[in-house]
Design a protein around this motif. Sequence first.
Motif, PDB file in Angstrom:
ATOM      1  N   UNK A 224     -35.001 -26.015  -5.279  1.00  0.00           N
ATOM      2  CA  UNK A 224     -35.187 -27.459  -5.119  1.00  0.00           C
ATOM      3  C   UNK A 224     -35.021 -28.185  -6.438  1.00  0.00           C
ATOM      4  N   UNK A 225     -35.620 -27.631  -7.496  1.00  0.00           N
ATOM      5  CA  UNK A 225     -35.458 -28.228  -8.827  1.00  0.00           C
ATOM      6  C   UNK A 225     -34.006 -28.151  -9.282  1.00  0.00           C
TER       7      UNK A 225
ATOM      8  N   UNK B  22     -28.923 -30.659 -10.544  1.00  0.00           N
ATOM      9  CA  UNK B  22     -27.485 -30.722 -10.296  1.00  0.00           C
ATOM     10  C   UNK B  22     -27.057 -32.118  -9.864  1.00  0.00           C
ATOM     11  N   UNK B  23     -27.741 -32.655  -8.861  1.00  0.00           N
ATOM     12  CA  UNK B  23     -27.376 -33.992  -8.360  1.00  0.00           C
ATOM     13  C   UNK B  23     -27.689 -35.081  -9.387  1.00  0.00           C
ATOM     14  N   UNK B  24     -28.794 -34.927 -10.092  1.00  0.00           N
ATOM     15  CA  UNK B  24     -29.142 -35.906 -11.124  1.00  0.00           C
ATOM     16  C   UNK B  24     -28.102 -35.971 -12.231  1.00  0.00           C
TER      17      UNK B  24
ATOM     18  N   UNK C 147     -42.791 -35.085  -7.719  1.00  0.00           N
ATOM     19  CA  UNK C 147     -42.256 -34.206  -6.677  1.00  0.00           C
ATOM     20  C   UNK C 147     -41.593 -32.972  -7.277  1.00  0.00           C
ATOM     21  N   UNK C 148     -40.927 -33.139  -8.381  1.00  0.00           N
ATOM     22  CA  UNK C 148     -40.154 -32.066  -9.016  1.00  0.00           C
ATOM     23  C   UNK C 148     -41.019 -30.845  -9.311  1.00  0.00           C
ATOM     24  N   UNK C 149     -42.227 -31.073  -9.834  1.00  0.00           N
ATOM     25  CA  UNK C 149     -43.090 -29.960 -10.221  1.00  0.00           C
ATOM     26  C   UNK C 149     -43.577 -29.156  -9.030  1.00  0.00           C
ATOM     27  N   UNK C 150     -43.565 -29.745  -7.853  1.00  0.00           N
ATOM     28  CA  UNK C 150     -44.020 -29.047  -6.648  1.00  0.00           C
ATOM     29  C   UNK C 150     -42.901 -28.302  -5.930  1.00  0.00           C
TER      30      UNK C 150
END
Length: 179
Positions: free
Chosen positions: A93-94, A99-101, A85-88
């Motif tokens: 969004x990334x 940040x949350x991770x 999902x990250x790459x899209x």
Amino acid sequence: MGIFCAIIAGFVRTVDGLNEWLGRAVAWLALGMVMVTFLVVILRYGFDLGWIALQESVVYMHAVLFLLGAGYTLKHDAHVRVDILYQRMGAKGRAWVDFLGAWLLLVPVCVFIFWSAWDYVAASWAIREASREAGGLPAVFLLKSVILGFAAIFLLQGVAQSGRALLIILDRPLKGERS
């Protein structure tokens, strides 16, 4: 808001610089490991000689390389990531994922590692723990201290990465980086 972003940017640059220097410094241990391993093999099979301390030094170098090089790896986004999902996602969004991770996963894990390793390392320092092998290296306590170094340097880089992400979220990316 401007001074806040400037402080974050300064912190990010400082930690990035520290981990860049540290990563490049410990990278030389890979060459050291190859050379010492080669020497161990030549001495053992060519001359029937061996030293436990020489063999243990490879383990020490390996530990220092991986533990103190972890911040460098994180800085360069070279760690393992399942990014289906990250790459899209777009840049923001990334940035939110980063940040949350950092704050929900990386920071708590680093704090836990530091906290749980503290007594382990302190006990080793209290007795100046040495190798259990005759002729081994007399500094196991220093090797165990690298665990605390890992937790600290990885935590700093995680906070710096979250700062970088926050700047992107606020539409104030570091110079030379795109939002």
